[in-house]
Design an enzyme around this catalytic site. Structure first.
Site, mmCIF file in Angstrom:
data_model
loop_
_atom_site.group_PDB
_atom_site.id
_atom_site.type_symbol
_atom_site.label_atom_id
_atom_site.label_comp_id
_atom_site.label_asym_id
_atom_site.label_seq_id
_atom_site.Cartn_x
_atom_site.Cartn_y
_atom_site.Cartn_z
ATOM 1 N N PRO A 2 0.742 -1.256 0.000
ATOM 2 C CG PRO A 2 -0.031 -1.025 2.166
ATOM 3 C CD PRO A 2 1.040 -1.642 1.363
ATOM 4 C CD GLU A 3 4.455 3.967 -2.628
ATOM 5 O OE1 GLU A 3 4.310 5.118 -3.079
ATOM 6 O OE2 GLU A 3 5.434 3.259 -2.883
#
Length: 278
Positions: A2-3
């Site tokens: 996750p970004e």
DNA sequence: AGCTCAACCTGGCTGC
DNA sequence: TGCAGCCAGGTTGAGC
């Protein structure tokens, strides 16, 4: 995974399945995440309906009847919607059950978080973890000349490298380690340049790059949304071809100069020594 | 206040 | 094959 783009794609993926649905049970399989998952969560959430799903930075905010369920995916968190008949897998940490459907947080490294913020505690913006975040990259505060000023003003007198300045997320949120290298490449700025030395034109290019890179990544991830339910693999990550990230020694896609690797603040940075200037 | 760095935790890969 | 060592998408909080 996750970004910000991955978190946004997750939001888009779960929203149509979860919004408007009522929790019938919550299973905390392993509550030892970044912070302990509140033990009261199952009792607290039983019978509550998901009114809306929003995102602030890399936090997913599920607005319930009496407060916000805050979910952070950390380094390795994945949220998926599955049939409640599906057996838990190793590293599944928390399961939110909506009768026949379940929302499952899978997080091998346990850097993720599941937190509760009741309306009684005040607006979600006042939560200590949310309050200190920089502006949203797709908000009016980060469009046009506003964005230039956000980057320019926040970076004055800062000796820190621009890479670390961006990653800290105090000016603008959502630029993680991979996309940070990509953004700086697009903007033609050396990752080790002192943030305080950024010129206004550089801030403008950087702001444009941030919006463009994140937009492109969300679109790339969005293309796999139809597979969100019961998807087996990672969703929408790396479908975007990196220009510099993890390409040390390989030729720059613009000028053929070998890409360089550098460690800053315990994190890897990649850049083209020819295209990116201090 | 700003900067650096250890720490949280697990799995996968590299190299001996 | 086995195992030590290193690396990984994030973020906080301690210490200077």
């Amino acid at each position: 995974m996750p970004e910000l783009p991955e978190v946004e794609v997750t939001r888009l993926g779960i929203e149509p399945h979860i919004q408007g649905r009522t929790i019938s049970d919550v299973k905390i399989l392993d509550g030892r995440l970044r912070w302990p998952v509140p033990k009261t969560l199952p009792r607290l959430l039983l019978g509550q309906t998901v009114l809306a799903i929003s995102r602030r930075g890399k936090y997913l905010l599920l607005e319930m009847d009496t407060g916000f369920l805050m979910i952070h995916l950390g380094m390795t968190g994945v949220l998926r919607v599955l049939s409640s008949h599906e057996k838990w897998k190793p590293h599944d940490r928390v399961v939110f059950i909506f009768n026949e459907l379940s929302l499952r947080l899978h997080d091998p490294r346990k850097f993720g978080a599941v937190l509760w913020h009741s309306f009684q505690q005040g607006p979600i913006e006042s939560h200590p973890l949310i309050q200190k975040l920089g502006v949203e990259p797709f908000s009016p505060e980060f469009s046009g000349s506003n964005a230039i000023e956000v980057l320019y003003k926040n970076s004055r007198k800062r000796s820190i490298a621009v890479k670390q300045f961006l990653l800290a997320g105090k000016a603008v949120v959502g630029v993680g380690n991979i996309y940070c290298s990509e953004c700086l490449f697009e903007a033609g700025i050396h990752p080790a340049k002192a943030a305080g030395k950024l010129t206004r034109p550089q801030c403008e290019r950087l702001a444009e790059s941030i919006r463009a890179v994140l937009t492109k990544a969300i679109q790339a991830g969005g293309s796999s949304l139809k597979d969100f339910v019961n998807a087996d693999g990672d969703l929408g990550y790396f479908t975007m071809k990196a220009k510099v990230y993890d390409r040390a020694g390989e030729p720059c896609r613009a000028c053929k100069t070998p890409i360089k690797h550098l460690v800053q603040g315990q994190r890897s940075s990649y850049f083209c020594p020819q295209c990116q200037k201090r």
